[in-house]
Motif scaffolding. Structure first.
Motif, mmCIF file in Angstrom:
data_model
loop_
_atom_site.group_PDB
_atom_site.id
_atom_site.type_symbol
_atom_site.label_atom_id
_atom_site.label_comp_id
_atom_site.label_asym_id
_atom_site.label_seq_id
_atom_site.Cartn_x
_atom_site.Cartn_y
_atom_site.Cartn_z
ATOM 1 N N TYR A 1 1.294 -1.011 -0.220
ATOM 2 C CA TYR A 1 -0.004 0.070 0.683
ATOM 3 C C TYR A 1 0.732 1.552 0.451
ATOM 4 O O TYR A 1 0.815 2.030 -0.903
ATOM 5 N N LEU A 2 1.889 1.039 0.839
ATOM 6 C CA LEU A 2 2.845 2.332 0.731
ATOM 7 C C LEU A 2 3.380 2.553 -0.337
ATOM 8 O O LEU A 2 3.544 3.993 -1.154
ATOM 9 N N MET A 3 3.751 1.411 -0.623
ATOM 10 C CA MET A 3 4.508 1.841 -2.338
ATOM 11 C C MET A 3 3.550 2.022 -3.348
ATOM 12 O O MET A 3 3.981 2.611 -4.399
ATOM 13 N N LYS A 4 2.827 1.917 -3.570
ATOM 14 C CA LYS A 4 1.606 2.483 -4.340
ATOM 15 C C LYS A 4 1.345 3.659 -4.120
ATOM 16 O O LYS A 4 1.373 3.675 -4.861
ATOM 17 N N MET A 5 1.368 3.695 -2.794
ATOM 18 C CA MET A 5 0.680 5.544 -2.373
ATOM 19 C C MET A 5 2.330 6.340 -3.437
ATOM 20 O O MET A 5 2.015 7.346 -3.949
ATOM 21 N N TYR A 6 3.176 6.167 -3.158
ATOM 22 C CA TYR A 6 4.547 6.541 -3.658
ATOM 23 C C TYR A 6 4.072 6.485 -5.382
ATOM 24 O O TYR A 6 4.792 7.643 -5.882
#
Length: 182
Positions: A58-63
């Motif tokens: 999820y955090l990598m996708k947000m980035y």
């Protein structure tokens, strides 16, 4: 990679998202340490452990979305490594306070419980190896708070790097090559 709008670098994004991921790791750590007193927390601790790849995804996708999809494998992998590093620094601070001041005997109790379980499973209560381990523990062989935090940070970054590599490969931007015959 920098975003033209706000000039943030990959390290800056990792620091910002690392705060959220660090808070997640802190909650996981606190629940794990309390699961020895409250057995029901074991299930929650396991769920939090298993959810680490999903939180990272999820955090990598947000980035990736903040960078408008202009990131490739190396950028995502690097972001994941930095993310684990900054999150581990934050959670390491809480771990140090816990190990050093809140429950200084926690590590020794956990190692002693592990040795008891090992003796029970091997059916060798008087094993020479187990006896040497118990003597070492009595003589102060348990790691100190700072050694444990340092080891945790290194292992988080190492295993986070491997997990980030896998997720970065899955999430990498794919550019279609169209071959036209003329």
């Amino acid at each position: 990679m920098q975003d033209g709008n706000n000039g943030k670098t990959i390290v800056r994004y990792a620091m910002e998202y690392g705060i959220y991921f660090g808070l997640f790791l802190i909650v996981k750590f606190l629940i794990t340490t309390q699961s020895t007193k409250f057995i029901a927390l074991n299930v929650l601790a396991e769920i939090l452990f298993v959810s680490i790849p999903f939180v990272l995804y999820y955090l990598m996708k947000m980035y990736r979305n903040k960078e408008k999809g202009r990131v490739g494998f190396v950028h995502l992998w690097t972001f994941g490594i930095f993310l684990f590093f900054f999150a581990s620094l934050l959670s390491g601070l809480v771990q140090y306070v816990f190990y050093q001041y809140i429950d200084p005997l926690y590590l020794e109790k956990q190692i002693a419980a592990l040795l008891d379980m090992l003796a029970m499973l091997s059916n060798q209560q008087g094993s020479e190896f187990l006896q040497m381990m118990r003597e070492g523990l009595e003589k102060g062989g348990a790691p100190t708070a700072i050694e444990m935090v340092y080891q945790t940070i290194l292992s988080n970054v190492f295993f986070g790097s491997l997990l980030s590599m896998l997720l970065a490969w899955i999430m990498r931007s794919r550019k279609l090559k169209i071959n036209t015959l003329r």
